[in-house]
Design an enzyme around this catalytic site. Structure first.
Site, PDB file in Angstrom:
ATOM      1  N   GLY A  14       5.906  -5.743  10.720  1.00 26.28           N
ATOM      2  CA  GLY A  14       4.623  -6.317  10.292  1.00 26.28           C
ATOM      3  C   GLY A  14       3.802  -6.820  11.461  1.00 26.28           C
ATOM      4  O   GLY A  14       3.200  -7.889  11.406  1.00 26.28           O
ATOM      5  N   SER A  15       3.751  -5.993  12.532  1.00 27.49           N
ATOM      6  CA  SER A  15       3.050  -6.450  13.742  1.00 27.49           C
ATOM      7  C   SER A  15       1.704  -5.768  13.937  1.00 27.49           C
ATOM      8  O   SER A  15       1.141  -5.788  15.028  1.00 27.49           O
ATOM      9  CB  SER A  15       3.948  -6.270  14.971  1.00 27.49           C
ATOM     10  OG  SER A  15       4.633  -5.053  14.925  1.00 27.49           O
ATOM     11  N   THR A  16       1.157  -5.175  12.876  1.00 22.29           N
ATOM     12  CA  THR A  16      -0.162  -4.547  12.994  1.00 22.29           C
ATOM     13  C   THR A  16      -1.295  -5.568  12.901  1.00 22.29           C
ATOM     14  O   THR A  16      -2.436  -5.259  13.221  1.00 22.29           O
ATOM     15  CB  THR A  16      -0.353  -3.481  11.889  1.00 22.29           C
ATOM     16  OG1 THR A  16      -0.056  -4.089  10.622  1.00 22.29           O
ATOM     17  CG2 THR A  16       0.544  -2.286  12.110  1.00 22.29           C
ATOM     18  N   ARG A  17      -0.982  -6.784  12.426  1.00 22.60           N
ATOM     19  CA  ARG A  17      -2.014  -7.834  12.347  1.00 22.60           C
ATOM     20  C   ARG A  17      -1.345  -9.195  12.180  1.00 22.60           C
ATOM     21  O   ARG A  17      -0.114  -9.283  12.097  1.00 22.60           O
ATOM     22  CB  ARG A  17      -2.998  -7.578  11.201  1.00 22.60           C
ATOM     23  CG  ARG A  17      -2.353  -7.400   9.855  1.00 22.60           C
ATOM     24  CD  ARG A  17      -3.344  -6.758   8.871  1.00 22.60           C
ATOM     25  NE  ARG A  17      -2.654  -6.057   7.824  1.00 22.60           N
ATOM     26  CZ  ARG A  17      -2.255  -6.598   6.677  1.00 22.60           C
ATOM     27  NH1 ARG A  17      -2.498  -7.856   6.426  1.00 22.60           N
ATOM     28  NH2 ARG A  17      -1.611  -5.881   5.776  1.00 22.60           N
ATOM     29  N   ASN A  87       9.398 -10.128  10.427  1.00 22.87           N
ATOM     30  CA  ASN A  87       8.151 -10.841  10.134  1.00 22.87           C
ATOM     31  C   ASN A  87       7.406 -10.274   8.935  1.00 22.87           C
ATOM     32  O   ASN A  87       6.664 -11.001   8.281  1.00 22.87           O
ATOM     33  CB  ASN A  87       7.261 -10.797  11.391  1.00 22.87           C
ATOM     34  CG  ASN A  87       5.839 -11.205  11.093  1.00 22.87           C
ATOM     35  OD1 ASN A  87       5.527 -12.390  10.985  1.00 22.87           O
ATOM     36  ND2 ASN A  87       4.942 -10.219  10.919  1.00 22.87           N
ATOM     37  N   SER A 139       9.170 -19.600   5.684  1.00 29.72           N
ATOM     38  CA  SER A 139       7.956 -20.371   5.369  1.00 29.72           C
ATOM     39  C   SER A 139       8.370 -21.768   4.931  1.00 29.72           C
ATOM     40  O   SER A 139       9.455 -21.938   4.344  1.00 29.72           O
ATOM     41  CB  SER A 139       7.199 -19.689   4.228  1.00 29.72           C
ATOM     42  OG  SER A 139       6.209 -20.556   3.704  1.00 29.72           O
ATOM     43  N   TYR A 152       7.917 -15.711  -3.956  1.00 29.14           N
ATOM     44  CA  TYR A 152       7.762 -15.870  -2.504  1.00 29.14           C
ATOM     45  C   TYR A 152       8.687 -16.971  -1.976  1.00 29.14           C
ATOM     46  O   TYR A 152       9.396 -16.783  -0.980  1.00 29.14           O
ATOM     47  CB  TYR A 152       6.297 -16.186  -2.204  1.00 29.14           C
ATOM     48  CG  TYR A 152       5.937 -16.296  -0.738  1.00 29.14           C
ATOM     49  CD1 TYR A 152       5.765 -15.153   0.037  1.00 29.14           C
ATOM     50  CD2 TYR A 152       5.744 -17.533  -0.144  1.00 29.14           C
ATOM     51  CE1 TYR A 152       5.415 -15.254   1.373  1.00 29.14           C
ATOM     52  CE2 TYR A 152       5.398 -17.644   1.192  1.00 29.14           C
ATOM     53  CZ  TYR A 152       5.229 -16.505   1.953  1.00 29.14           C
ATOM     54  OH  TYR A 152       4.887 -16.611   3.274  1.00 29.14           O
ATOM     55  N   LYS A 156      11.816 -16.626   0.670  1.00 31.35           N
ATOM     56  CA  LYS A 156      11.828 -17.336   1.952  1.00 31.35           C
ATOM     57  C   LYS A 156      13.026 -18.279   2.047  1.00 31.35           C
ATOM     58  O   LYS A 156      13.588 -18.470   3.129  1.00 31.35           O
ATOM     59  CB  LYS A 156      10.511 -18.088   2.139  1.00 31.35           C
ATOM     60  CG  LYS A 156       9.287 -17.170   2.280  1.00 31.35           C
ATOM     61  CD  LYS A 156       9.430 -16.225   3.462  1.00 31.35           C
ATOM     62  CE  LYS A 156       8.155 -15.437   3.750  1.00 31.35           C
ATOM     63  NZ  LYS A 156       8.314 -14.520   4.898  1.00 31.35           N
ATOM     64  N   ILE A 185      -1.073 -20.712   8.137  1.00 30.64           N
ATOM     65  CA  ILE A 185      -1.552 -20.108   9.374  1.00 30.64           C
ATOM     66  C   ILE A 185      -2.746 -19.223   9.034  1.00 30.64           C
ATOM     67  O   ILE A 185      -2.736 -18.533   7.999  1.00 30.64           O
ATOM     68  CB  ILE A 185      -0.430 -19.242  10.018  1.00 30.64           C
ATOM     69  CG1 ILE A 185       0.887 -20.030  10.154  1.00 30.64           C
ATOM     70  CG2 ILE A 185      -0.888 -18.676  11.361  1.00 30.64           C
ATOM     71  CD1 ILE A 185       0.884 -21.209  11.078  1.00 30.64           C
TER      72      ILE A 185
HETATM   73  P1  NDP Z   1      -0.521 -10.558   6.969  1.00 32.60           P
HETATM   74  O1  NDP Z   1      -0.726 -10.240   5.529  1.00 32.60           O
HETATM   75  O2  NDP Z   1      -1.683 -10.921   7.826  1.00 32.60           O
HETATM   76  O3  NDP Z   1       0.266  -9.346   7.683  1.00 32.60           O
HETATM   77  C1  NDP Z   1       1.418  -8.809   7.074  1.00 32.60           C
HETATM   78  C2  NDP Z   1       2.042  -7.784   7.989  1.00 32.60           C
HETATM   79  O4  NDP Z   1       3.208  -7.256   7.316  1.00 32.60           O
HETATM   80  C3  NDP Z   1       1.124  -6.628   8.287  1.00 32.60           C
HETATM   81  O5  NDP Z   1       1.323  -6.228   9.630  1.00 32.60           O
HETATM   82  C4  NDP Z   1       1.609  -5.534   7.330  1.00 32.60           C
HETATM   83  O6  NDP Z   1       1.428  -4.276   7.928  1.00 32.60           O
HETATM   84  C5  NDP Z   1       3.103  -5.840   7.248  1.00 32.60           C
HETATM   85  N1  NDP Z   1       3.734  -5.369   6.035  1.00 32.60           N
HETATM   86  C6  NDP Z   1       3.522  -5.783   4.763  1.00 32.60           C
HETATM   87  N2  NDP Z   1       4.296  -5.087   3.911  1.00 32.60           N
HETATM   88  C7  NDP Z   1       5.009  -4.218   4.662  1.00 32.60           C
HETATM   89  C8  NDP Z   1       5.968  -3.219   4.365  1.00 32.60           C
HETATM   90  N3  NDP Z   1       6.381  -2.973   3.115  1.00 32.60           N
HETATM   91  N4  NDP Z   1       6.496  -2.501   5.389  1.00 32.60           N
HETATM   92  C9  NDP Z   1       6.108  -2.725   6.654  1.00 32.60           C
HETATM   93  N5  NDP Z   1       5.199  -3.657   7.006  1.00 32.60           N
HETATM   94  C10 NDP Z   1       4.655  -4.387   6.015  1.00 32.60           C
HETATM   95  O7  NDP Z   1       0.584 -11.710   6.971  1.00 32.60           O
HETATM   96  P2  NDP Z   1       0.819 -12.932   7.978  1.00 32.60           P
HETATM   97  O8  NDP Z   1       0.641 -12.511   9.371  1.00 32.60           O
HETATM   98  O9  NDP Z   1       0.083 -14.100   7.462  1.00 32.60           O
HETATM   99  O10 NDP Z   1       2.370 -13.226   7.678  1.00 32.60           O
HETATM  100  C11 NDP Z   1       3.420 -12.735   8.510  1.00 32.60           C
HETATM  101  C12 NDP Z   1       4.722 -13.377   8.035  1.00 32.60           C
HETATM  102  O11 NDP Z   1       4.610 -14.789   8.128  1.00 32.60           O
HETATM  103  C13 NDP Z   1       5.064 -13.080   6.572  1.00 32.60           C
HETATM  104  O12 NDP Z   1       6.458 -12.926   6.431  1.00 32.60           O
HETATM  105  C14 NDP Z   1       4.605 -14.326   5.860  1.00 32.60           C
HETATM  106  O13 NDP Z   1       5.306 -14.528   4.649  1.00 32.60           O
HETATM  107  C15 NDP Z   1       4.940 -15.376   6.899  1.00 32.60           C
HETATM  108  N6  NDP Z   1       4.191 -16.612   6.724  1.00 32.60           N
HETATM  109  C16 NDP Z   1       2.811 -16.629   6.760  1.00 32.60           C
HETATM  110  C17 NDP Z   1       2.125 -17.814   6.594  1.00 32.60           C
HETATM  111  C18 NDP Z   1       0.637 -17.888   6.623  1.00 32.60           C
HETATM  112  O14 NDP Z   1       0.107 -18.974   6.316  1.00 32.60           O
HETATM  113  N7  NDP Z   1      -0.084 -16.844   6.992  1.00 32.60           N
HETATM  114  C19 NDP Z   1       2.850 -19.064   6.373  1.00 32.60           C
HETATM  115  C20 NDP Z   1       4.281 -18.955   6.365  1.00 32.60           C
HETATM  116  C21 NDP Z   1       4.911 -17.757   6.541  1.00 32.60           C
HETATM  117  P3  NDP Z   1       0.669  -3.037   7.234  1.00 32.60           P
HETATM  118  O15 NDP Z   1      -0.270  -3.586   6.199  1.00 32.60           O
HETATM  119  O16 NDP Z   1      -0.006  -2.365   8.401  1.00 32.60           O
HETATM  120  O17 NDP Z   1       1.774  -2.238   6.649  1.00 32.60           O
END
Ligand code: NDP
Length: 244
Positions: A14-17, A87, A139, A152, A156, A185
């Protein structure tokens, strides 16, 4: 003190964003070679092109066969995986009474089963090399619970149990496993909040702001480094004091 991860190979799901993108950038800035992973391979490759020493890979972490293939491809491309950051995560919020079975299963698969499968597939090489750092992004909701997030929060909380169990099982091979529990975040995941909801949230945060992805990334870099060589099975909360 400068953290140097030169020679280390990292895979961040999940490192594309969002948080994953910031973690990948921070690990790379310390010298690690990084595998960028998202469902869309072309997107992962274009993000990787912005980061020195990174390569992009497509993988849906909900599909076990894709995980096996990803680990094989990353090991072949980078020469191994020393640092695994689980992640990738999603939300499908609803009150528990209205929650559909599919929404439960989708969140548990994406957030928890994926981390188990990624860890099991990646740790074989780590065990052979007697070195590994596994970092699970959980989380504060996994510690506190949250209305509308039974799926969720359960995923977690489960990640915390996985973290502590893996830490105990793999410690003899010098593989450390820890979790980071962010609060709120600023990413796509939290962008849908109304300004009113956001203000109400901030009043409950002692540091009076939402966190930035970089706030989480710096803790990942520390856990991946030699500075954290005596830390395993822990949950590090990064939430501006929210869950205190
Ligand atoms: P985003 O929604 O901004 O990004 C999610 C990332 O996960 C994207 O890169 C997406 O890539 C990838 N992803 C989602 N589903 C899949 C899948 N099935 N296979 C592969 N990649 C996947 O989320 P955040 O950056 O906010 O969150 C990142 C982590 O941090 C998560 O685990 C979230 O639960 C946790 N978190 C976030 C908080 C927040 O406030 N933002 C708070 C606490 C925890 P793509 O769409 O390109 O596939």
């Amino acid at each position: 003190m400068q953290i140097d991860l030169t020679g280390k190979r990292a895979l961040v799901t999940g490192s594309t964003r969002g948080i994953g993108r910031a973690i990948a950038g921070a690990l790379a800035s310390c010298g690690a070679a990084v595998a960028i992973v998202g469902r869309d391979k072309a997107k992962a490759e274009s993000v990787a092109a912005e980061i020195t020493g990174a390569k992009g890979f497509g993988c849906d972490v909900c599909v076990p066969a894709e995980i096996e293939q990803l680990v094989a491809d990353v090991e072949a491309a980078l020469g191994g995986i020393d640092i695994l950051v689980n992640n990738a995560g999603i939300t499908r919020d609803n009150l528990m009474l209205r929650m559909k079975d599919d929404d439960w299963d989708a969140v548990l698969d994406a957030n928890l089963r994926s981390a188990f499968l990624m860890t099991r597939a990646s740790c074989r090489g780590m065990m052979k090399r007697r070195f590994g750092r596994i970092i699970n992004i959980t989380s504060v909701v996994g510690l506190m619970g949250n209305k509308g997030q039974a799926n969720y929060a359960s995923s977690k909380a489960g990640l915390i149990g996985l973290t502590k169990s893996v830490a105990k099982e793999l410690s003899s091979r010098n593989i450390l496993c820890n979790a980071i529990a962010p609060g709120f975040i600023e990413t796509d995941m939290t962008a849908a909040m109304t300004p009113e909801a956001r203000e109400a949230l901030i009043t409950g945060i002692p540091l009076e702001r939402l966190g930035q992805p970089e706030d989480v990334a710096s803790a990942v870099v520390w856990l991946a480094s030699d500075l954290a060589a005596y830390v395993t099975g822990q949950v590090i909360v990064i939430d501006g004091g929210l869950a205190t």
